[in-house]
Write a protein that holds these residues in place. Structure first.
Motif, mmCIF file in Angstrom:
data_model
loop_
_atom_site.group_PDB
_atom_site.id
_atom_site.type_symbol
_atom_site.label_atom_id
_atom_site.label_comp_id
_atom_site.label_asym_id
_atom_site.label_seq_id
_atom_site.Cartn_x
_atom_site.Cartn_y
_atom_site.Cartn_z
ATOM 1 N N PRO A 25 38.125 37.484 47.102
ATOM 2 C CA PRO A 25 38.489 38.371 48.285
ATOM 3 C C PRO A 25 40.011 38.119 48.515
ATOM 4 O O PRO A 25 40.751 39.057 48.870
ATOM 5 N N GLU A 26 40.459 36.767 48.566
ATOM 6 C CA GLU A 26 41.696 36.634 49.084
ATOM 7 C C GLU A 26 42.769 36.857 47.880
ATOM 8 O O GLU A 26 43.917 37.332 48.232
ATOM 9 N N TRP A 28 42.243 39.294 45.894
ATOM 10 C CA TRP A 28 42.081 40.989 45.629
ATOM 11 C C TRP A 28 42.808 41.413 46.934
ATOM 12 O O TRP A 28 43.432 42.374 46.729
ATOM 13 N N ASP A 29 42.826 40.768 47.959
ATOM 14 C CA ASP A 29 43.613 41.335 49.192
ATOM 15 C C ASP A 29 45.054 41.323 48.760
ATOM 16 O O ASP A 29 45.928 42.328 49.279
ATOM 17 N N GLU A 30 45.684 40.460 47.948
ATOM 18 C CA GLU A 30 47.123 40.462 47.633
ATOM 19 C C GLU A 30 47.185 41.395 46.680
ATOM 20 O O GLU A 30 48.369 42.040 46.756
ATOM 21 N N ASN A 33 47.386 44.739 49.123
ATOM 22 C CA ASN A 33 48.735 44.791 49.905
ATOM 23 C C ASN A 33 49.828 44.847 49.026
ATOM 24 O O ASN A 33 50.772 45.605 49.436
ATOM 25 N N GLU A 282 42.427 47.778 53.842
ATOM 26 C CA GLU A 282 42.904 47.485 55.227
ATOM 27 C C GLU A 282 44.373 46.748 54.887
ATOM 28 O O GLU A 282 44.626 46.121 53.892
ATOM 29 N N ARG A 284 46.802 43.807 55.098
ATOM 30 C CA ARG A 284 47.267 42.612 55.646
ATOM 31 C C ARG A 284 48.504 42.032 54.889
ATOM 32 O O ARG A 284 48.845 41.900 53.798
#
Length: 291
Positions: A25-26, A28-30, A33, A282, A284
């Protein structure tokens, strides 16, 4: 794994990542974003099966089946095969796609917000993809043009790029144009829009996917298109992606102008394309991780 800015005006590049990394998840968040804040993400050299590409696309939104069934992947209808290669003497995909500057599907009322390409057989000497940032284009508009365009509406159409099919043989020009208006009605979008993630204003429209600007006469429309072309084509504000095998390229459709360059004769090129709609990503900030 390393995350770096590609240019000051568009793009983030990720190297040293595999599918297992993107499943975290961390990480994929990058990716998400990076796309939302910088319009474009390149994940270099990541081996993916078609199923894995679909799974990644589904984490951004809903992968959409390609409209022309004969160019879909034989097992995954959401994948469009863009290829100039043949199998058993027949094309395996669409040979010429996107060889003009555009924003994906601006000619429909609600374009899918993301596009994802995975390069399978990609030459490094031709068949590149160029990108420009529509917000950067807006920033470089002369102030008088920003004022002229502030409340204008663009009329978008696929008519200039619609391919003539066998069923159109025998139609007059007038009949063909009337059929286009029925099958592909023009749509209207504000010419200047604000990005929901960055808050930046951007130009929404391109010569090849627009009919006109409402309220402009023929001369004013040509003046606008000529200015827009000059700004988009400015090589100092264009990123040229030279493909390497298994590159995964993801962009935000409304703000990433792009064009596919020609493939040199006798050279094969195949990429898998997925269009992704109904995304709910989302925001971030990840700026501190980008070098």
């Amino acid at each position: 794994m390393k995350v770096t800015r590609i240019t000051p005006f568009i793009g983030v590049e990720i190297t040293g990542a595999d599918y297992a990394d993107l499943a975290r998840p961390e990480v994929w968040d990058e990716v998400v974003n990076g796309v939302n804040q910088h319009e474009l993400v390149i994940v270099r050299g990541i081996e993916l099966t078609p199923q894995q590409q679909i799974e990644l696309a589904a984490r951004l939104g809903r992968p959409v089946p390609f409209v022309i069934s004969k160019y879909r992947h034989p097992e995954f209808e959401e994948i469009m095969i863009s290829s100039n290669e043949l199998k058993d003497g027949k094309p395996i995909g669409v040979a010429r796609v996107g060889n003009f500057w555009h924003q994906d599907s601006s000619f429909v009322a609600e374009p899918a917000p993301y596009t994802m390409l995975h390069g399978l057989n990609v030459p490094s000497t031709s068949g590149h993809t160029k990108f420009a940032n529509a917000a950067d284009v807006y920033d470089r508009l002369p102030e008088e043009w920003k004022a002229r365009l502030a409340d204008r509406i663009g009329v978008h159409t696929v008519a200039k790029r619609l391919r003539i099919r066998p069923e159109h043989v025998g139609l007059s020009v007038a009949e063909f144009k009337a059929l286009i208006d029925i099958e592909h009605p023009k749509v209207q979008h504000p010419l200047i829009r604000k990005d929901e993630f960055t808050g930046r204003e951007y130009v929404y429209g391109s010569r090849e996917y627009m009919d006109s600007v409402l309220g402009f006469d023929l001369n004013e429309n040509e003046e606008f298109f000529a200015l827009l072309d000059r700004l988009i084509h400015d090589e100092e504000h264009v990123y040229t992606h030279v493909w390497s095998p298994n590159d995964l390229v993801i962009w935000k459709t409304v703000t990433a102008y792009h064009v596919a360059t020609e493939v040199e004769p006798g050279v094969g090129r195949t990429v898998h394309r997925v269009s992704i709609e109904s995304a709910e990503a989302e925001v971030r900030p990840v700026e501190e991780k980008v070098q």
